[in-house]
Scaffold this motif. Structure first.
Motif, mmCIF file in Angstrom:
data_model
loop_
_atom_site.group_PDB
_atom_site.id
_atom_site.type_symbol
_atom_site.label_atom_id
_atom_site.label_comp_id
_atom_site.label_asym_id
_atom_site.label_seq_id
_atom_site.Cartn_x
_atom_site.Cartn_y
_atom_site.Cartn_z
ATOM 1 N N SER A 1 2.029 2.590 2.503
ATOM 2 C CA SER A 1 1.622 3.349 3.685
ATOM 3 C C SER A 1 2.743 3.367 4.713
ATOM 4 O O SER A 1 3.508 2.406 4.842
ATOM 5 N N GLU B 1 0.803 -1.219 0.000
ATOM 6 C CA GLU B 1 0.000 0.000 0.000
ATOM 7 C C GLU B 1 0.838 1.272 0.000
ATOM 8 O O GLU B 1 0.294 2.371 -0.126
ATOM 9 N N LYS C 1 4.706 10.476 7.324
ATOM 10 C CA LYS C 1 3.273 10.214 7.294
ATOM 11 C C LYS C 1 2.512 11.531 7.368
ATOM 12 O O LYS C 1 2.818 12.392 8.191
#
Length: 293
Positions: free
Chosen positions: A186, A184, A216
């Motif tokens: 992420s 992902e 992030k």
């Protein structure tokens, strides 16, 4: 179509020979790739192949349904966790048991990761006719287009007054993510600081580059760029700049420019320090980066 019943192989379909090919968007590429096939069948097995080439290689797989993931197998300062899961497969920087203090607290201090390339195919199948995935069916080749999942940060420090008095510099950037989910892309909430090298770029400027998984978006931790200068008299002069806004608001989060303009160092002259005197213990085990001015 050829059915398994038409083949003699202990009552089962034989392993299928396939070619995995990698297509690169530029000249930079790794020495080799690791290819994972995660079975999505109830009683299936997972398979790993290490290919010692950036162009591709052969794999042998039983007939079945798979999710596929590839990463380069030569990335420096990177380790992988959750390798038994396509969904959770994660890259992590190597912990070096060193810490770095910022205004937000202590963070692990690490060496930046090497570049990481990855490809994922969420659903595919292997039959006696070949591999099928996406819009491709019954092919003897699986084409992969690896993407960079490390961001490039470029640091430029302009107009450094009295740089001639500095004999070495050490630098680190805090508030960066320690891990990235390969599927992902992420990032984790775990923050680290990455050390990197600065070099002179003219009489009064410094530049440096580092790779990172990034920051992030919703992480409230600030990003502090810290530079510690060893001056000609042996003293340590520290400059800390909050560069959070430059990182968060960068037009391209994968290519971030950090610019610091006009800092002033103490004028300690150009004479080198007396050997064995004046170095602050806060420098720790860092390796000095000599600045030639």
């Amino acid at each position: 179509m050829t059915a398994c019943s038409d083949l003699i192989y202990d009552g089962e379909c034989p392993p299928q020979q396939l070619e995995v090919n990698f297509v690169w968007s530029d000249d930079q590429r790794p020495d080799g790739m690791t290819v994972w096939f995660f079975s999505t069948d109830a009683n299936g097995s997972d398979y790993r192949f290490d290919i010692a080439s950036a162009t591709g290689g052969k794999v042998s797989l039983p007939v079945g349904n798979y999710s596929m993931l590839t990463v380069n197998n030569d990335a420096r300062n990177v380790t992988f966790i959750h390798e038994d899961s396509f969904e959770a497969y994660t890259a992590s920087v190597v912990n070096e048991d060193d810490t770095w203090k910022t205004a937000d607290g202590s963070e692990a201090l690490v060496t930046p990761p090497g570049m990481l390339w990855a490809t994922t195919i969420g659903a595919g199948s292997v039959s006696v006719e070949g591999a099928s995935y996406g819009y491709i069916t019954d092919s003897e080749r699986i084409w992969c287009h690896p993407e960079e999942i490390c961001a490039r940060y470029h640091v430029e420090v302009r107009s450094v007054n009295n740089l001639k008095s500095a004999k070495a510099v050490q630098s680190a950037l805090s508030g960066l993510s320690a891990t990235v989910n390969v599927r992902e892309h992420s990032l984790s909430d775990t923050d680290i600081a990455e050390r990197f090298a600065l070099k002179t770029d003219g009489a009064n400027a410094l530049t440096g580059d580092l790779l990172t998984f990034g920051k992030k978006r919703d992480d409230p931790t600030h990003n502090y760029l810290v530079m510690r200068f060893r001056m000609s008299d042996g003293s340590i002069h520290e400059v800390t700049t909050d560069v959070t806004d430059q990182i968060v608001n960068a037009p391209d989060p994968m290519n971030v420019d950090i610019i610091i303009d006009c800092i002033t160092l103490p004028d300690t002259g150009e004479k080198p320090p007396i050997p064995g005197e004046g170095l602050d213990v806060t420098v720790g085990d860092w390796t000095d980066i000599e600045i030639y001015v």
